[in-house]
Scaffold this active site. Structure first.
Site, PDB file in Angstrom:
ATOM      1  N   PRO A  12      40.634  27.880  13.319  1.00 17.41           N
ATOM      2  CA  PRO A  12      41.403  26.971  12.159  1.00 17.41           C
ATOM      3  C   PRO A  12      41.087  25.796  11.457  1.00 17.41           C
ATOM      4  CG  PRO A  12      42.753  26.827  14.129  1.00 17.41           C
ATOM      5  CD  PRO A  12      41.483  27.878  14.453  1.00 17.41           C
ATOM      6  N   ASN A  13      41.239  25.586  10.105  1.00 19.13           N
ATOM      7  CA  ASN A  13      40.828  24.417   9.457  1.00 19.13           C
ATOM      8  C   ASN A  13      39.501  24.216   9.135  1.00 19.13           C
ATOM      9  OD1 ASN A  13      43.637  23.446   9.436  1.00 19.13           O
ATOM     10  ND2 ASN A  13      43.394  22.907  11.796  1.00 19.13           N
ATOM     11  N   ARG A  20      38.259  17.772   4.942  1.00 14.12           N
ATOM     12  CA  ARG A  20      38.649  17.385   6.044  1.00 14.12           C
ATOM     13  C   ARG A  20      38.038  16.363   6.712  1.00 14.12           C
ATOM     14  NH1 ARG A  20      38.459  21.134  11.461  1.00 14.12           N
ATOM     15  NH2 ARG A  20      40.267  20.174  12.644  1.00 14.12           N
ATOM     16  N   TYR A  25      33.542  15.501  10.424  1.00 10.25           N
ATOM     17  CA  TYR A  25      32.800  16.577  10.384  1.00 10.25           C
ATOM     18  C   TYR A  25      31.755  16.655   9.179  1.00 10.25           C
ATOM     19  CZ  TYR A  25      36.809  17.972  13.134  1.00 10.25           C
ATOM     20  OH  TYR A  25      37.614  18.157  14.147  1.00 10.25           O
ATOM     21  N   ASN A  76      33.238  28.829  16.879  1.00  6.00           N
ATOM     22  CA  ASN A  76      33.805  27.627  16.895  1.00  6.00           C
ATOM     23  C   ASN A  76      35.287  27.948  16.983  1.00  6.00           C
ATOM     24  OD1 ASN A  76      35.009  25.148  16.519  1.00  6.00           O
ATOM     25  ND2 ASN A  76      33.379  24.482  15.073  1.00  6.00           N
ATOM     26  N   ALA A  79      40.571  23.951  17.166  1.00  6.34           N
ATOM     27  CA  ALA A  79      41.752  23.554  17.941  1.00  6.34           C
ATOM     28  C   ALA A  79      42.090  24.653  19.050  1.00  6.34           C
ATOM     29  CB  ALA A  79      42.973  23.050  17.344  1.00  6.34           C
ATOM     30  N   GLU A 103      29.985  28.997  22.659  1.00  9.11           N
ATOM     31  CA  GLU A 103      31.008  27.978  22.032  1.00  9.11           C
ATOM     32  C   GLU A 103      30.030  26.876  21.386  1.00  9.11           C
ATOM     33  OE1 GLU A 103      33.329  26.256  25.161  1.00  9.11           O
ATOM     34  OE2 GLU A 103      34.205  24.866  23.498  1.00  9.11           O
ATOM     35  N   HIS A 105      30.764  23.544  18.632  1.00 12.52           N
ATOM     36  CA  HIS A 105      31.503  22.389  18.037  1.00 12.52           C
ATOM     37  C   HIS A 105      30.644  21.625  16.959  1.00 12.52           C
ATOM     38  CE1 HIS A 105      34.897  23.505  20.437  1.00 12.52           C
ATOM     39  NE2 HIS A 105      34.039  23.474  21.364  1.00 12.52           N
ATOM     40  N   ARG A 112      35.808  12.209  21.776  1.00 12.49           N
ATOM     41  CA  ARG A 112      37.056  12.103  21.170  1.00 12.49           C
ATOM     42  C   ARG A 112      38.419  12.082  21.753  1.00 12.49           C
ATOM     43  NH1 ARG A 112      36.826  16.590  16.610  1.00 12.49           N
ATOM     44  NH2 ARG A 112      38.470  15.242  15.666  1.00 12.49           N
TER      45      ARG A 112
END
Ligand code: DQA
Length: 146
Positions: A12-13, A20, A25, A76, A79, A103, A105, A112
């Site tokens: 998502p996103n 964003r 990012y 990725n 969330a 995985e 990111h 964070r």
């Protein structure tokens, strides 16, 4: 030559890259990410299938597709990384059958907020690459090309 197919799945996103939180990012957008992945994959002899969805259900169905087709995966989970046991189970199905799943990111979630320090996916991943922006995906592809 038979190209190695790899699914590159995004949660998502991530379609809102560029707009964003650019301070986290970066300013490059989703189309730029797809272009970078496609270019590097081409150099590596990989045929990437790059997808993005905001839906947990759709992401799981794509993992089922990768499982059935015996494809390696770069994912990725965005969330969903932090809480989706359903996604974890789908990832485990893939890696426990011997297919590789990396995985990735863009940011380093460990530097964070606290809730990002937990990944329910990492424990069933072949490996994890985080914190290198688009390069996180490109490094994963290089690894899968070996
Ligand atoms: C992310 C990190 C996640 O914590 C976040 O929810 C995202 C993107 C990353 O690529 O840095 O959406 O997966």
């Amino acid at each position: 030559m038979n190209m190695q197919k790899v699914m590159v799945l995004n949660g998502p996103n991530l379609s809102k890259l560029g707009a964003r939180e650019p301070e986290v990012y970066g300013s490059a957008n989703w189309a730029d990410l797809v272009t970078s992945i496609t270019e590097r994959a081409g150099q590596l002899g990989i045929e990437p299938d790059v997808r993005q969805t905001d839906s947990e259900s759709e992401l799981i169905s794509w993992l089922h597709e990768a499982f059935e087709a015996k494809l390696d995966v770069v994912i990725n989970p965005a969330a969903f990384t932090h809480y989706s046991y359903a996604l974890r189970d789908a990832c485990a199905m893939i890696t426990k059958s011997g297919q590789r799943l990396i995985e990735v990111h863009l940011s380093n979630p460990h530097s964070r907020e606290e809730f990002r320090h937990t990944s329910v996916i990492s424990g069933v991943s072949t490996g994890v690459i985080a914190g290198f922006g688009f390069d996180s995906y490109l490094l994963a592809l290089s690894q899968l090309a070996k």
